[in-house]
Write a protein that holds these residues in place. Structure first.
Motif, mmCIF file in Angstrom:
data_model
loop_
_atom_site.group_PDB
_atom_site.id
_atom_site.type_symbol
_atom_site.label_atom_id
_atom_site.label_comp_id
_atom_site.label_asym_id
_atom_site.label_seq_id
_atom_site.Cartn_x
_atom_site.Cartn_y
_atom_site.Cartn_z
ATOM 1 N N UNK A 110 0.871 -1.007 -0.023
ATOM 2 C CA UNK A 110 0.025 -0.016 -0.018
ATOM 3 C C UNK A 110 0.823 1.198 0.110
ATOM 4 N N UNK A 111 0.971 1.939 -1.042
ATOM 5 C CA UNK A 111 1.849 3.120 -1.257
ATOM 6 C C UNK A 111 1.087 4.231 -0.738
ATOM 7 N N UNK A 112 1.421 4.646 0.255
ATOM 8 C CA UNK A 112 0.928 5.804 1.131
ATOM 9 C C UNK A 112 1.554 7.001 0.488
ATOM 10 N N UNK A 113 2.654 7.242 0.089
ATOM 11 C CA UNK A 113 3.279 8.355 -0.646
ATOM 12 C C UNK A 113 4.606 7.780 -1.188
ATOM 13 N N UNK A 114 5.235 8.348 -2.182
ATOM 14 C CA UNK A 114 6.714 8.103 -2.589
ATOM 15 C C UNK A 114 7.584 7.627 -1.611
ATOM 16 N N UNK A 115 7.959 6.536 -1.490
ATOM 17 C CA UNK A 115 9.034 6.139 -0.726
ATOM 18 C C UNK A 115 8.394 5.543 0.499
ATOM 19 N N UNK A 116 7.192 5.638 0.565
ATOM 20 C CA UNK A 116 6.275 5.426 2.019
ATOM 21 C C UNK A 116 5.202 4.223 1.710
ATOM 22 N N UNK A 117 5.525 2.947 1.856
ATOM 23 C CA UNK A 117 4.892 1.799 1.597
ATOM 24 C C UNK A 117 4.616 0.905 2.623
ATOM 25 N N UNK A 118 3.541 0.593 2.771
ATOM 26 C CA UNK A 118 3.101 -0.442 3.999
ATOM 27 C C UNK A 118 2.984 -1.706 3.455
ATOM 28 N N UNK A 119 3.344 -2.573 4.070
ATOM 29 C CA UNK A 119 3.329 -4.098 3.308
ATOM 30 C C UNK A 119 2.172 -4.774 4.444
ATOM 31 N N UNK A 120 1.073 -5.052 3.936
ATOM 32 C CA UNK A 120 -0.058 -5.694 4.675
ATOM 33 C C UNK A 120 -0.317 -7.048 4.306
ATOM 34 N N UNK A 121 -0.570 -7.830 5.318
ATOM 35 C CA UNK A 121 -0.875 -9.237 5.340
ATOM 36 C C UNK A 121 -2.374 -9.618 5.114
ATOM 37 N N UNK A 122 -2.501 -10.715 4.557
ATOM 38 C CA UNK A 122 -3.900 -11.350 4.452
ATOM 39 C C UNK A 122 -4.665 -11.079 5.892
ATOM 40 N N UNK A 123 -3.949 -11.767 6.847
ATOM 41 C CA UNK A 123 -4.535 -11.876 8.236
ATOM 42 C C UNK A 123 -5.025 -10.210 8.606
#
Ligand SMILES: Nc1nc2c(c(=O)[nH]1)N[C@H]1C(S)=C(S)[C@@H](COP(=O)(O)O)O[C@H]1N2
Ligand SMILES: [Mo]
Length: 255
Positions: A110-123
């Motif tokens: 999930x790219x919140x902003x350039x260079x700031x990406x959240x990695x989110x699991x299915x759980x």
């Protein structure tokens, strides 16, 4: 006698008439063919724009303006009772699905902003409120099928990750992990209450050919926009690249 003359005269006149009319129709039809042929030649001599010949593109763009202007984000797609949903669900379009290596380590980027990406699991996603939807899934190829899906509404998901401010942007973009299939969606449709990040079909985890582990379900759009196997989700004020729009389809594809 008089009567006879009268009749023979009309017969004569009408056969002249018939000849005149025949010639007229023939000339008219020939002109019509010539014009159609010239029009066709003209159309194909036009430059291409965004994957379609320019005059046709102009019509597509005009359609899009009308449809986005009248689009009512409160309007709900028709839903059905779950027992109306197909058991043998049609699968269509495999771009970005074939490579299943690494699927066990899948995360949503999930790219919140350039260079700031959240990695989110299915759980993580399954912790959020779940919504079921049974609706008539429509593909631009001409088929449709009542199908049953479940997941978290995209709007709820974005709010959970504090991305409400991003909702002011014009589009979201989505793509498969390998970038082979990608779509762009106007924000009003993305935030529609029936738009979900979907991880279940008929009450079970999505099969691989239906986009395991996570796909988009967006009933206000044709099938092309229901991206299977989401790898990346981002925001943009410009139209994100869109696989079928690049090949000449309407960008908006609203229902
Ligand atoms: N990753 C990916 N998603 C995709 C496609 C594709 O080729 N690759 N095809 C689209 C098209 S054209 C349709 S009609 C729907 C079909 O969804 P289904 O397989 O659940 O019927 O998926 C859409 N999502
Ligand atoms: Mo489709």
């Amino acid at each position: 006698m008089k009567k006879h003359d009268f009749f023979s005269r009309t017969t004569e006149l009408s056969s002249k008439n018939i000849l005149r009319r025949t010639i007229f129709s023939f000339v008219f039809f020939a002109c019509f063919l010539l014009l159609a042929w010239l029009g066709w030649k003209w159309l194909y001599a036009q430059p291409e724009e965004k994957g379609a010949l320019k005059p046709l593109r102009t019509v597509l763009d005009a359609n899009e303006k009308i449809f986005s202007a009248v689009y009512d984000s409160d309007h709900l797609s028709k839903t059905y009772p779950a027992d109306r949903a197909a058991k043998n669900v049609r699968a269509n379009g495999y771009l970005g699905l074939r490579d299943t290596a690494g699927i066990g380590n899948w995360k949503l980027h999930l790219v919140k902003a350039a260079g700031d990406t959240l990695e989110i699991t299915l759980d993580d996603i399954k912790q959020l409120p779940k919504k079921d939807i049974v609706f008539d899934f429509k593909c631009i190829e001409g088929w449709s099928q009542v199908t049953h899906w479940a997941g978290v509404p995209l709007k709820t998901f974005l709010e959970h990750y504090g991305l409400n401010a991003k909702e002011k942007m014009k589009f979201i973009g989505l793509s498969t992990p390998d970038g082979q299939y990608y779509v762009g969606i106007d924000m009003a449709s993305a935030l529609h209450p029936q738009t979900i990040l979907c991880y279940e079909m008929n009450g079970k985890p999505l099969p691989l050919n239906q986009g395991y582990p996570l796909r988009l379900i967006i009933p206000v759009k044709y099938g092309v926009k229901h991206l299977k196997k989401i790898g990346v989700l981002y925001f943009s004020d410009q139209r994100p690249p869109d696989y079928w729009a690049e090949r000449g389809y309407d960008y908006y594809t609203g229902l």
